[in-house]
Scaffold this motif. Structure first.
Motif, PDB file in Angstrom:
ATOM      1  N   LEU A  27      -0.311  -6.636 -29.607  1.00 48.64           N
ATOM      2  CA  LEU A  27       0.477  -5.535 -30.192  1.00 48.64           C
ATOM      3  C   LEU A  27      -0.098  -5.344 -31.557  1.00 48.64           C
ATOM      4  O   LEU A  27       0.323  -3.907 -32.186  1.00 48.64           O
ATOM      5  CB  LEU A  27       1.913  -6.121 -30.514  1.00 48.64           C
ATOM      6  CG  LEU A  27       2.961  -6.235 -29.351  1.00 48.64           C
ATOM      7  CD1 LEU A  27       4.201  -6.924 -29.630  1.00 48.64           C
ATOM      8  CD2 LEU A  27       3.258  -5.075 -28.785  1.00 48.64           C
ATOM      9  N   ASP A  73       1.940   4.470 -34.243  1.00 45.65           N
ATOM     10  CA  ASP A  73       2.091   3.850 -33.032  1.00 45.65           C
ATOM     11  C   ASP A  73       2.451   2.399 -33.171  1.00 45.65           C
ATOM     12  O   ASP A  73       3.253   1.695 -32.599  1.00 45.65           O
ATOM     13  CB  ASP A  73       0.684   3.891 -32.329  1.00 45.65           C
ATOM     14  CG  ASP A  73       0.954   3.429 -30.834  1.00 45.65           C
ATOM     15  OD1 ASP A  73       1.396   3.880 -29.949  1.00 45.65           O
ATOM     16  OD2 ASP A  73      -0.015   2.551 -30.717  1.00 45.65           O
ATOM     17  N   TYR A  74       1.676   1.750 -34.128  1.00 46.43           N
ATOM     18  CA  TYR A  74       2.022   0.329 -34.172  1.00 46.43           C
ATOM     19  C   TYR A  74       3.481   0.108 -34.857  1.00 46.43           C
ATOM     20  O   TYR A  74       4.202  -0.778 -34.149  1.00 46.43           O
ATOM     21  CB  TYR A  74       1.126  -0.216 -35.357  1.00 46.43           C
ATOM     22  CG  TYR A  74       1.471  -1.573 -35.646  1.00 46.43           C
ATOM     23  CD1 TYR A  74       1.474  -2.726 -34.742  1.00 46.43           C
ATOM     24  CD2 TYR A  74       1.919  -1.893 -37.050  1.00 46.43           C
ATOM     25  CE1 TYR A  74       1.668  -4.097 -35.261  1.00 46.43           C
ATOM     26  CE2 TYR A  74       2.438  -3.279 -37.312  1.00 46.43           C
ATOM     27  CZ  TYR A  74       2.094  -4.386 -36.414  1.00 46.43           C
ATOM     28  OH  TYR A  74       2.587  -5.707 -36.738  1.00 46.43           O
ATOM     29  N   PHE A  94       2.776  -4.469 -22.017  1.00 49.58           N
ATOM     30  CA  PHE A  94       4.170  -4.301 -22.761  1.00 49.58           C
ATOM     31  C   PHE A  94       5.107  -3.215 -22.083  1.00 49.58           C
ATOM     32  O   PHE A  94       4.295  -2.127 -21.629  1.00 49.58           O
ATOM     33  CB  PHE A  94       3.652  -3.762 -24.104  1.00 49.58           C
ATOM     34  CG  PHE A  94       2.939  -4.712 -24.963  1.00 49.58           C
ATOM     35  CD1 PHE A  94       3.296  -6.085 -25.248  1.00 49.58           C
ATOM     36  CD2 PHE A  94       1.337  -4.541 -25.080  1.00 49.58           C
ATOM     37  CE1 PHE A  94       2.362  -6.765 -25.824  1.00 49.58           C
ATOM     38  CE2 PHE A  94       0.592  -5.389 -25.898  1.00 49.58           C
ATOM     39  CZ  PHE A  94       1.051  -6.739 -26.000  1.00 49.58           C
ATOM     40  N   SER A  95       6.043  -3.182 -22.097  1.00 50.35           N
ATOM     41  CA  SER A  95       7.028  -2.312 -21.799  1.00 50.35           C
ATOM     42  C   SER A  95       8.255  -2.049 -22.769  1.00 50.35           C
ATOM     43  O   SER A  95       8.729  -2.839 -23.425  1.00 50.35           O
ATOM     44  CB  SER A  95       7.578  -2.702 -20.483  1.00 50.35           C
ATOM     45  OG  SER A  95       8.659  -1.944 -19.941  1.00 50.35           O
ATOM     46  N   ARG A  96       8.875  -0.787 -22.711  1.00 51.99           N
ATOM     47  CA  ARG A  96       9.824  -0.720 -23.537  1.00 51.99           C
ATOM     48  C   ARG A  96      11.152  -1.108 -23.115  1.00 51.99           C
ATOM     49  O   ARG A  96      12.222  -1.462 -23.798  1.00 51.99           O
ATOM     50  CB  ARG A  96      10.273   0.959 -23.710  1.00 51.99           C
ATOM     51  CG  ARG A  96       8.860   1.667 -24.312  1.00 51.99           C
ATOM     52  CD  ARG A  96       9.527   3.224 -24.695  1.00 51.99           C
ATOM     53  NE  ARG A  96       8.462   3.878 -25.330  1.00 51.99           N
ATOM     54  CZ  ARG A  96       8.250   5.147 -25.672  1.00 51.99           C
ATOM     55  NH1 ARG A  96       9.639   5.883 -25.302  1.00 51.99           N
ATOM     56  NH2 ARG A  96       7.362   5.477 -26.256  1.00 51.99           N
ATOM     57  N   GLN A 144       5.795   1.998 -34.502  1.00 52.31           N
ATOM     58  CA  GLN A 144       7.136   2.440 -33.423  1.00 52.31           C
ATOM     59  C   GLN A 144       7.182   1.366 -32.352  1.00 52.31           C
ATOM     60  O   GLN A 144       8.122   0.980 -31.746  1.00 52.31           O
ATOM     61  CB  GLN A 144       6.590   3.811 -32.634  1.00 52.31           C
ATOM     62  CG  GLN A 144       7.579   4.287 -31.531  1.00 52.31           C
ATOM     63  CD  GLN A 144       8.738   4.696 -32.101  1.00 52.31           C
ATOM     64  OE1 GLN A 144       8.837   5.269 -33.235  1.00 52.31           O
ATOM     65  NE2 GLN A 144       9.962   3.934 -31.739  1.00 52.31           N
ATOM     66  N   ARG A 145       5.851   0.553 -32.040  1.00 53.45           N
ATOM     67  CA  ARG A 145       6.147  -0.570 -31.005  1.00 53.45           C
ATOM     68  C   ARG A 145       6.782  -1.850 -31.730  1.00 53.45           C
ATOM     69  O   ARG A 145       7.762  -2.247 -31.057  1.00 53.45           O
ATOM     70  CB  ARG A 145       4.624  -0.745 -30.805  1.00 53.45           C
ATOM     71  CG  ARG A 145       3.823   0.122 -29.770  1.00 53.45           C
ATOM     72  CD  ARG A 145       2.524  -0.808 -29.450  1.00 53.45           C
ATOM     73  NE  ARG A 145       1.708   0.106 -28.709  1.00 53.45           N
ATOM     74  CZ  ARG A 145       0.676   0.013 -27.733  1.00 53.45           C
ATOM     75  NH1 ARG A 145       0.081  -1.341 -27.867  1.00 53.45           N
ATOM     76  NH2 ARG A 145       0.156   0.838 -27.305  1.00 53.45           N
ATOM     77  N   CYS A 146       6.614  -1.915 -32.909  1.00 54.25           N
ATOM     78  CA  CYS A 146       7.327  -3.100 -33.632  1.00 54.25           C
ATOM     79  C   CYS A 146       8.690  -2.697 -33.729  1.00 54.25           C
ATOM     80  O   CYS A 146       9.775  -3.623 -33.600  1.00 54.25           O
ATOM     81  CB  CYS A 146       6.638  -3.279 -35.113  1.00 54.25           C
ATOM     82  SG  CYS A 146       5.241  -4.026 -34.940  1.00 54.25           S
ATOM     83  N   ASN A 182      10.496  -0.795 -31.482  1.00 53.84           N
ATOM     84  CA  ASN A 182      10.840  -1.031 -30.222  1.00 53.84           C
ATOM     85  C   ASN A 182      11.285  -2.590 -29.714  1.00 53.84           C
ATOM     86  O   ASN A 182      12.157  -2.887 -29.076  1.00 53.84           O
ATOM     87  CB  ASN A 182      10.339  -0.412 -29.156  1.00 53.84           C
ATOM     88  CG  ASN A 182       9.956   1.006 -29.067  1.00 53.84           C
ATOM     89  OD1 ASN A 182      10.939   1.841 -29.765  1.00 53.84           O
ATOM     90  ND2 ASN A 182       8.680   1.696 -28.760  1.00 53.84           N
ATOM     91  N   TYR A 183      10.258  -3.165 -30.375  1.00 56.34           N
ATOM     92  CA  TYR A 183      10.706  -4.585 -30.195  1.00 56.34           C
ATOM     93  C   TYR A 183      11.524  -5.529 -30.972  1.00 56.34           C
ATOM     94  O   TYR A 183      11.517  -6.670 -31.154  1.00 56.34           O
ATOM     95  CB  TYR A 183       9.313  -5.396 -29.927  1.00 56.34           C
ATOM     96  CG  TYR A 183       8.496  -5.329 -28.527  1.00 56.34           C
ATOM     97  CD1 TYR A 183       8.874  -6.025 -27.361  1.00 56.34           C
ATOM     98  CD2 TYR A 183       7.685  -4.439 -28.428  1.00 56.34           C
ATOM     99  CE1 TYR A 183       8.174  -5.754 -26.099  1.00 56.34           C
ATOM    100  CE2 TYR A 183       6.835  -4.234 -27.081  1.00 56.34           C
ATOM    101  CZ  TYR A 183       7.444  -4.988 -26.111  1.00 56.34           C
ATOM    102  OH  TYR A 183       6.832  -4.621 -24.718  1.00 56.34           O
TER     103      TYR A 183
END
Length: 349
Positions: free
Chosen positions: A90, A122-123, A73-75, A125-127, A129-130
């Motif tokens: 994810l 953290d989860y 995964f990448s931002r 924040q990833r969601c 970002n996507y």
């Protein structure tokens, strides 16, 4: 990342997986174990459940490290660029957060909830970002207090309470809607008949469902953290416990030398007779307090004085003292002519 880069990105993950146990196997085993722990009838604090829980956490931690090594995964990429076979990874932080909260150690409860909160954040924040879903990131208690409108002294913030209540209602509605959609798609995925679009739709629904669950868990943790921190401060500031006194040894009266040897282990000064035997022995030798020499002398003195008085009376009678006889006869005559109490003016009648 462009669409042309998505395909090599997906093939890289499959080519670098270890032959011993694949990343997908670790993830599927961990997720299945979490579902079993949530539906088990065994006590959560039992040794067997906690051991399975620790094994599951270690498996998902290993999967997380592999995902980081593979840089899946990448931002800089969008959700559409993530391969369908990789999108489920994810979920790893959310699953680890849920498993961490199931640990039942009271001594490590503060560390447990802090670790779980870090996983959920953290989860989320990833969601974020996507752009998996539209939601507001949770804030710490200090940040929320700063942004909250000031209320009167001793009065609850009704605006904030109403907003929180409305947000909970909306999350509950979305979660129920997602769960109803998941029931229809999950059967096709579990049977292995689902195509790529159905599988991708299933994992997207799972991502949105776990966003709602993570928001609820973070809110609950933020309410528990101040209590745990205060308890930790009180525990550290509490005075040291006083050393306990050693237990008193029992006192045993033994009857003879054999009993003294049997029961006398560790008791060098035990008595060798009963209390009754001790009293009888001292009474026999006249060693009791009421049998002492001073008491016997006093008894003898009283006996001698009574005998002397009796002998004096006998001699008085034998002498037949005329004066005494006259006094006695006069007193008898007086009593014959005067009733008892005669002349007593203070006790009349």
């Amino acid at each position: 990342m462009a669409d042309s880069d998505a395909s090599p990105h997906c093939t890289q993950s499959s080519s670098t997986e270890p032959d011993s146990q694949k990343l997908s196997e670790l993830f599927d085993q961990g997720w299945s174990a979490l579902e079993q722990l949530e539906s088990t009838q065994e006590p959560l604090a039992s040794v067997g459940v906690q051991e399975r829980l620790q094994r599951t956490i270690r498996a998902l931690e290993s999967a997380t490290r592999r995902v980081a090594q593979l840089e899946l995964f990448s931002r800089n990429e969008e959700l559409e660029e993530v391969c369908t076979s990789e999108i489920k990874y994810l979920l790893l932080p959310a699953l680890l957060g849920a498993l961490t909260l199931k640990q039942t150690s009271r001594e490590r409860r503060l560390d447990t909830v802090q670790t779980a909160r870090a996983y959920f954040m953290d989860y989320l924040q990833r969601c974020k970002n996507y752009s998996v879903s539209q939601f507001r990131m949770p804030q710490s208690r200090e940040e929320s207090e700063e942004e909250r409108p000031a209320a009167g002294p001793g009065q609850p913030n009704l605006v904030a309470m109403a907003a929180q209540r409305q947000a909970k209602i909306e999350r509950y509605r979305q979660k129920k809607e997602l769960e109803s959609q998941l029931e229809a798609v999950k059967r096709a995925v579990d049977s292995g008949t689902a195509d790529e679009d159905t599988t991708r739709h299933f994992y997207l629904l799972q991502l949105r469902r776990w966003i709602s669950l993570s928001l609820e868990e973070v809110e609950s943790i933020d309410q528990e953290l101040p209590i745990l921190r205060n308890m930790d401060v009180l525990k550290k500031s509490a005075p040291a416990a006083k050393p306990s006194r050693p237990p008193m040894k029992p006192f045993i009266l033994t009857k003879d030398a054999v009993q003294a040897q049997v029961f006398g282990a560790g008791y060098p000064s035990l008595a060798t007779m009963t209390v009754d035997e001790w009293y009888s022995q001292h009474q026999k030798h006249g060693m009791l307090p009421d049998q002492g020499i001073p008491r016997r002398v006093a008894v003898e003195e009283d006996r001698d004085a009574a005998e002397v008085q009796e002998e004096a009376k006998e001699r008085q009678v034998e002498k037949d003292d005329e004066e005494s006889l006259l006094k006695a006869r006069s007193w008898d005559d007086y009593k014959d002519t005067h009733r008892r109490g005669y002349g007593n003016r203070h006790n009349m009648g």
